[in-house]
Design a protein around this motif. Structure first.
Motif, mmCIF file in Angstrom:
data_model
loop_
_atom_site.group_PDB
_atom_site.id
_atom_site.type_symbol
_atom_site.label_atom_id
_atom_site.label_comp_id
_atom_site.label_asym_id
_atom_site.label_seq_id
_atom_site.Cartn_x
_atom_site.Cartn_y
_atom_site.Cartn_z
ATOM 1 N N VAL A 127 0.829 -1.208 0.000
ATOM 2 C CA VAL A 127 0.000 0.000 0.000
ATOM 3 C C VAL A 127 0.866 1.262 0.000
ATOM 4 O O VAL A 127 0.361 2.363 -0.200
ATOM 5 C CB VAL A 127 -0.941 0.036 1.231
ATOM 6 N N ASP A 128 2.163 1.141 0.222
ATOM 7 C CA ASP A 128 3.056 2.303 0.253
ATOM 8 C C ASP A 128 3.443 2.656 -1.173
ATOM 9 O O ASP A 128 4.512 2.291 -1.664
ATOM 10 C CB ASP A 128 4.300 1.992 1.089
ATOM 11 N N ALA A 129 2.568 3.379 -1.882
ATOM 12 C CA ALA A 129 2.741 3.607 -3.309
ATOM 13 C C ALA A 129 3.084 5.061 -3.608
ATOM 14 O O ALA A 129 2.793 5.973 -2.833
ATOM 15 C CB ALA A 129 1.475 3.214 -4.061
ATOM 16 N N LEU A 159 10.634 -0.655 -3.753
ATOM 17 C CA LEU A 159 9.294 -0.311 -4.201
ATOM 18 C C LEU A 159 9.370 0.264 -5.613
ATOM 19 O O LEU A 159 10.171 1.172 -5.882
ATOM 20 C CB LEU A 159 8.651 0.713 -3.265
ATOM 21 N N ILE A 160 8.537 -0.277 -6.513
ATOM 22 C CA ILE A 160 8.473 0.167 -7.902
ATOM 23 C C ILE A 160 7.046 0.591 -8.208
ATOM 24 O O ILE A 160 6.097 -0.123 -7.877
ATOM 25 C CB ILE A 160 8.887 -0.962 -8.874
ATOM 26 N N ASP A 161 6.872 1.737 -8.872
ATOM 27 C CA ASP A 161 5.529 2.204 -9.215
ATOM 28 C C ASP A 161 5.555 2.996 -10.521
ATOM 29 O O ASP A 161 6.598 3.543 -10.904
ATOM 30 C CB ASP A 161 4.973 3.078 -8.088
ATOM 31 N N GLU A 162 4.395 3.042 -11.167
ATOM 32 C CA GLU A 162 4.198 3.828 -12.399
ATOM 33 C C GLU A 162 5.326 3.567 -13.411
ATOM 34 O O GLU A 162 6.095 4.448 -13.778
ATOM 35 C CB GLU A 162 4.112 5.318 -12.072
ATOM 36 N N MET A 163 5.394 2.332 -13.890
ATOM 37 C CA MET A 163 6.446 1.927 -14.811
ATOM 38 C C MET A 163 5.971 2.054 -16.256
ATOM 39 O O MET A 163 4.854 1.672 -16.601
ATOM 40 C CB MET A 163 6.857 0.476 -14.529
ATOM 41 N N ASP A 164 6.842 2.620 -17.115
ATOM 42 C CA ASP A 164 6.523 2.799 -18.527
ATOM 43 C C ASP A 164 7.599 2.148 -19.391
ATOM 44 O O ASP A 164 8.799 2.257 -19.098
ATOM 45 C CB ASP A 164 6.445 4.284 -18.883
ATOM 46 N N GLY A 182 11.162 3.457 -17.733
ATOM 47 C CA GLY A 182 11.226 4.397 -16.617
ATOM 48 C C GLY A 182 10.226 4.021 -15.546
ATOM 49 O O GLY A 182 9.169 3.464 -15.841
ATOM 50 N N PHE A 183 10.538 4.328 -14.294
ATOM 51 C CA PHE A 183 9.628 4.038 -13.191
ATOM 52 C C PHE A 183 10.027 4.871 -11.977
ATOM 53 O O PHE A 183 11.140 5.416 -11.892
ATOM 54 C CB PHE A 183 9.653 2.545 -12.828
ATOM 55 N N TRP A 184 9.102 4.981 -11.042
ATOM 56 C CA TRP A 184 9.394 5.567 -9.748
ATOM 57 C C TRP A 184 9.820 4.455 -8.802
ATOM 58 O O TRP A 184 9.244 3.366 -8.822
ATOM 59 C CB TRP A 184 8.172 6.301 -9.190
ATOM 60 N N MET A 185 10.820 4.716 -7.997
ATOM 61 C CA MET A 185 11.313 3.702 -7.071
ATOM 62 C C MET A 185 11.637 4.331 -5.723
ATOM 63 O O MET A 185 11.885 5.531 -5.607
ATOM 64 C CB MET A 185 12.550 2.992 -7.633
ATOM 65 N N LYS A 186 11.656 3.475 -4.696
ATOM 66 C CA LYS A 186 11.967 3.922 -3.340
ATOM 67 C C LYS A 186 12.696 2.793 -2.627
ATOM 68 O O LYS A 186 12.266 1.647 -2.659
ATOM 69 C CB LYS A 186 10.675 4.284 -2.599
ATOM 70 N N SER A 187 13.805 3.129 -1.979
ATOM 71 C CA SER A 187 14.601 2.110 -1.283
ATOM 72 C C SER A 187 15.232 2.700 -0.032
ATOM 73 O O SER A 187 15.741 3.829 -0.047
ATOM 74 C CB SER A 187 15.693 1.564 -2.207
ATOM 75 N N THR A 188 15.230 1.933 1.039
ATOM 76 C CA THR A 188 15.896 2.343 2.270
ATOM 77 C C THR A 188 17.380 1.989 2.255
ATOM 78 O O THR A 188 18.132 2.430 3.128
ATOM 79 C CB THR A 188 15.244 1.659 3.483
ATOM 80 N N ASP A 189 17.796 1.212 1.262
ATOM 81 C CA ASP A 189 19.198 0.797 1.140
ATOM 82 C C ASP A 189 19.999 1.928 0.480
ATOM 83 O O ASP A 189 19.640 2.382 -0.603
ATOM 84 C CB ASP A 189 19.277 -0.476 0.286
ATOM 85 N N PRO A 190 21.094 2.395 1.097
ATOM 86 C CA PRO A 190 21.891 3.456 0.472
ATOM 87 C C PRO A 190 22.627 2.997 -0.784
ATOM 88 O O PRO A 190 23.091 3.819 -1.575
ATOM 89 C CB PRO A 190 22.876 3.861 1.576
ATOM 90 N N SER A 191 22.720 1.692 -0.980
ATOM 91 C CA SER A 191 23.390 1.151 -2.170
ATOM 92 C C SER A 191 22.577 -0.030 -2.713
ATOM 93 O O SER A 191 22.995 -1.188 -2.617
ATOM 94 C CB SER A 191 24.817 0.706 -1.811
ATOM 95 N N GLU A 200 13.428 7.947 -0.405
ATOM 96 C CA GLU A 200 12.606 8.905 -1.124
ATOM 97 C C GLU A 200 12.178 8.319 -2.467
ATOM 98 O O GLU A 200 12.901 7.518 -3.062
ATOM 99 C CB GLU A 200 13.379 10.210 -1.385
ATOM 100 N N TRP A 201 10.998 8.733 -2.925
ATOM 101 C CA TRP A 201 10.581 8.343 -4.263
ATOM 102 C C TRP A 201 11.434 9.097 -5.281
ATOM 103 O O TRP A 201 11.590 10.319 -5.199
ATOM 104 C CB TRP A 201 9.102 8.650 -4.490
ATOM 105 N N GLU A 202 12.002 8.370 -6.237
ATOM 106 C CA GLU A 202 12.849 8.965 -7.271
ATOM 107 C C GLU A 202 12.575 8.302 -8.615
ATOM 108 O O GLU A 202 12.211 7.124 -8.681
ATOM 109 C CB GLU A 202 14.326 8.815 -6.904
#
Length: 231
Positions: free
Chosen positions: A99-101, A210-215, A134-143, A176-178
């Motif tokens: 749900v964390d989109a 997390l992956i979202d809105e992929m084109d 392309g897509f939006w992604m979010k990760s807590t991992d610095p690498s 952060e979402w990027e």
């Protein structure tokens, strides 16, 4: 006897070393051999395509239907050569959704690798010139080591060429979402209408991405108006 064996061993090692040295010199000094060795290494390092991938069914009429793997789905892709996945489909088996989109109620919670999206070139392009992902992604991992992989292969699975883009650590914004984009310009690469384009995402992180809105966009030499046929 021991001295003879030692001399024989030294001779073998010396001969092997000279052969390897000569081979290395040839690779470094002869452009054609260097280019061939580089091409062989590039093909060898192509990542394996995930077992979970789009299922293609080709009919006698020439129509190809596509069944994309969960959590992608094909609801928004009918009638368009370019693909958009928002991961908001109500799929009871989509255990990789969260749900964390970035947008909408859900996002794809990817572990290590996504399933692969497959399309026949002639169904999505007229004289394919480039493939964009392309897509939006979010990760807590610095690498997180996220990369986009694009592979083009013949109908029998033989590799034509592949390319990738890696998310560099200095470019990554933790938690952060990027937006992460990649466009592969094919230039003079000969691609047939029966070839297949395979796209997937991978990560070296032990944490979910997390992956979202992929084109996925297929660019042609001229406007391509034919929709992707579905049975």
């Amino acid at each position: 006897m021991k001295n003879s064996r030692r001399i024989a061993l030294m001779f073998t090692l010396t001969s092997t070393g000279l052969i390897l040295l000569a081979a290395a010199v040839l690779v470094l000094m002869v452009p054609s051999i260097k280019q061939s060795a580089r091409a062989e290494w590039h093909a060898f390092t192509c990542p394996a395509v995930p077992e979970s991938r789009t299922q293609l069914k080709e009919y006698v009429s020439g129509i190809t239907s596509y069944a994309d793997p969960i959590p992608f789905g094909t609801a928004e892709n009918s009638g368009s050569p370019n693909l958009h996945f928002d991961f908001d489909l109500d799929l009871s088996m989509a255990v990789y959704q969260t749900v964390d989109a970035f947008d909408g109620p859900k996002a794809f919670n990817m572990m290590r690798s996504s399933p692969a999206i497959v399309r026949v070139v002639g169904d999505v392009s007229d004289s394919l010139r480039s493939v964009s992902v392309g897509f939006w992604m979010k990760s807590t991992d610095p690498s997180p080591g996220v990369r986009i992989v694009i592979r083009i292969e013949r109908p029998d699975g033989a590799l034509v060429e592949w390319n990738e883009k890696r998310l560099l650590d200095p470019e990554h914004r933790t938690s952060e979402w990027e937006r992460f984009n990649f466009e592969w310009l094919l230039r003079e690469l000969p691609v047939d209408s029966n070839d297949r384009v395979i796209v997937f995402i991978s990560s070296k992180s032990s944490e979910p991405i997390l992956i979202d809105e992929m084109d996925i966009v297929f660019r042609s030499a001229k406007p391509f108006n034919q929709g992707v046929p579905h049975a």
